[in-house]
Scaffold this motif. Structure first.
Motif, PDB file in Angstrom:
ATOM      1  N   GLY A  49       0.810  -1.117   0.035  1.00 18.30           N
ATOM      2  CA  GLY A  49       0.315  -0.022   0.012  1.00 18.30           C
ATOM      3  C   GLY A  49       0.788   1.285   0.138  1.00 18.30           C
ATOM      4  O   GLY A  49       2.174   1.132   0.278  1.00 18.30           O
ATOM      5  N   GLY A  50       0.220   2.401  -0.273  1.00 18.46           N
ATOM      6  CA  GLY A  50       0.830   3.220  -0.171  1.00 18.46           C
ATOM      7  C   GLY A  50       0.608   4.631  -1.517  1.00 18.46           C
ATOM      8  O   GLY A  50      -0.051   3.976  -2.519  1.00 18.46           O
ATOM      9  N   TRP A  51       1.247   5.722  -1.678  1.00 19.69           N
ATOM     10  CA  TRP A  51       0.905   6.501  -2.939  1.00 19.69           C
ATOM     11  C   TRP A  51       2.133   6.172  -3.684  1.00 19.69           C
ATOM     12  O   TRP A  51       3.353   5.935  -3.706  1.00 19.69           O
ATOM     13  N   LYS A  52       1.605   6.212  -5.107  1.00 21.76           N
ATOM     14  CA  LYS A  52       2.589   5.808  -6.215  1.00 21.76           C
ATOM     15  C   LYS A  52       3.591   6.913  -6.335  1.00 21.76           C
ATOM     16  O   LYS A  52       3.316   8.025  -6.186  1.00 21.76           O
ATOM     17  N   GLY A  53       4.800   6.387  -6.091  1.00 21.75           N
ATOM     18  CA  GLY A  53       6.033   7.270  -6.384  1.00 21.75           C
ATOM     19  C   GLY A  53       6.694   7.642  -5.118  1.00 21.75           C
ATOM     20  O   GLY A  53       7.763   8.292  -5.082  1.00 21.75           O
ATOM     21  N   LYS A  54       5.981   7.515  -3.911  1.00 18.49           N
ATOM     22  CA  LYS A  54       6.627   7.674  -2.546  1.00 18.49           C
ATOM     23  C   LYS A  54       7.336   6.777  -2.017  1.00 18.49           C
ATOM     24  O   LYS A  54       7.181   5.357  -2.074  1.00 18.49           O
ATOM     25  N   LYS A  55       8.619   6.921  -1.531  1.00 14.99           N
ATOM     26  CA  LYS A  55       9.549   5.827  -1.110  1.00 14.99           C
ATOM     27  C   LYS A  55       9.225   5.666   0.231  1.00 14.99           C
ATOM     28  O   LYS A  55       8.304   6.400   0.858  1.00 14.99           O
ATOM     29  N   PRO A  56       9.365   4.240   0.712  1.00 19.15           N
ATOM     30  CA  PRO A  56       8.987   3.601   1.601  1.00 19.15           C
ATOM     31  C   PRO A  56       9.821   4.411   2.995  1.00 19.15           C
ATOM     32  O   PRO A  56      10.978   4.707   2.822  1.00 19.15           O
TER      33      PRO A  56
END
Length: 345
Positions: A154-161
């Protein structure tokens, strides 16, 4: 000598009146498709024979999930989101006693159930993100038959972990390989269908050589180069994730992450529409009314596809938020900081 002894024993058995026979056996539950080796021993005289057979995919016992991987794209931070998945017992009865997760932000319920062969049931996977960065989860399904894993992200596309989970499992140091031989590179920390880049180098001072930048499945077969060295190194790198709003990867400049394309939204962050000013008069009218608005450069749709949208001052400063969740419009000080970092030109 051993081969001659076996031939002698076979001749002796035939001479003693033994008739050829057919041997059948039933194997237990098979959790993996592949070659199974079998050794047969004739108890009367110790004669041995070997054979092998391929376990058909249609006979392999497994828990089959649909979808194969669950993803939570662009979730709202701090809000629990749920998705339904279906699990089906294939070619055997399964008793699931527990399901564990390596990431507390993800949960799956129920955690114990029984499925007879051919039966299916629905499970609920939930995700509560603490931030907009990429997150990964591996579920371990404990059961009476076959080790099973299920994956979620999950997460926003392009955002690093926020927390890096990708790591190389094999080789990890100390192994000895014969030049020209085959080995398998394995890794974990991402979903099996996510592509990674694999590289190696023969010494600390040598450049990295790309094996492939499209490896997936958490393993990749690799032929060891015919170059002798005691300092071989390997590494795995996650593929660049594209931006939320275009196919370009986001970029890091002077320590900050910038969206990989120009902003191209027509709604505020809360979902309210932004006025589309399609003429110079409409643009002026929006400014006179202190109303947020957007337009294409020269009011051209084709140019909009290249440059994105242009926004007026009121759209930029609207409290409903112009930038998507996890992003913000650069401040004046951030523009100055970027300019100075790049040489002040």
């Amino acid at each position: 000598m051993e081969q001659a002894r076996q031939i002698y024993q076979q001749i002796l058995q035939t001479a003693q009146g033994g008739d050829p026979c057919t041997i059948e056996w039933q194997s237990g539950v098979s959790c993996f498709s592949g070659i199974t080796n079998v050794e047969l021993t004739l108890l009367q005289n110790g004669t041995k024979a070997t054979t092998s057979y391929q376990s058909p995919n249609t006979a392999v016992a497994k828990l089959e999930f649909n979808p194969t991987i669950v993803r939570f794209n662009d979730p709202q931070v701090g809000v629990k989101t749920e998705q339904k998945v279906t699990v089906k017992a294939m070619n055997s009865d399964f008793t699931v006693t527990n399901i564990t997760s390596n990431n507390g932000a993800f949960e799956i319920t129920p955690k114990n159930f029984v499925l007879n062969s051919g039966q299916s049931r629905e499970l609920t996977v939930s995700y509560t993100p603490a931030d907009s960065g990429y997150n990964y989860c591996k579920f371990e399904i404990e059961n009476n038959q076959c080790p099973t894993k299920y994956y979620a992200s999950g997460g926003w596309k392009g955002k690093k972990p926020t927390i890096r989970t990708l790591k190389l499992i094999h080789p990890n140091g100390g192994e000895v390989f014969v030049a020209g031989s085959d080995t398998v590179i394995t890794w974990e920390g991402v979903s099996p269908d996510e592509k990674v880049k694999l590289e190696y180098r023969t010494d600390d001072n040598q450049p990295w050589i790309t094996i492939t930048d499209t490896a997936k499945g958490l393993s990749h077969r690799f032929k060891v180069p015919k170059v002798a060295s005691k300092k071989y190194l390997a590494r795995v790198t996650a593929a660049a994730k594209t931006s939320s709003y275009c196919e370009n990867p986001d970029v890091e400049i002077c320590g900050k992450i910038w969206m990989g394309c120009n902003l191209d939204v027509d709604h505020y962050r809360n979902g309210d529409p932004i006025r589309h000013a399609q003429t110079a008069e409409e643009w002026q009218d929006a400014n006179n009314k202190k109303e947020g608005a957007w337009c294409y450069y020269n009011n051209s749709d084709s140019l909009g596809a290249i440059y994105g949208k242009l926004y007026n001052w009121y759209a930029l400063n609207d409290p409903r938020g112009l930038a998507p969740e996890g992003w913000h419009i650069p401040t004046d000080s951030e523009w100055v900081e970027l300019e100075n970092c790049l040489g002040g030109h």
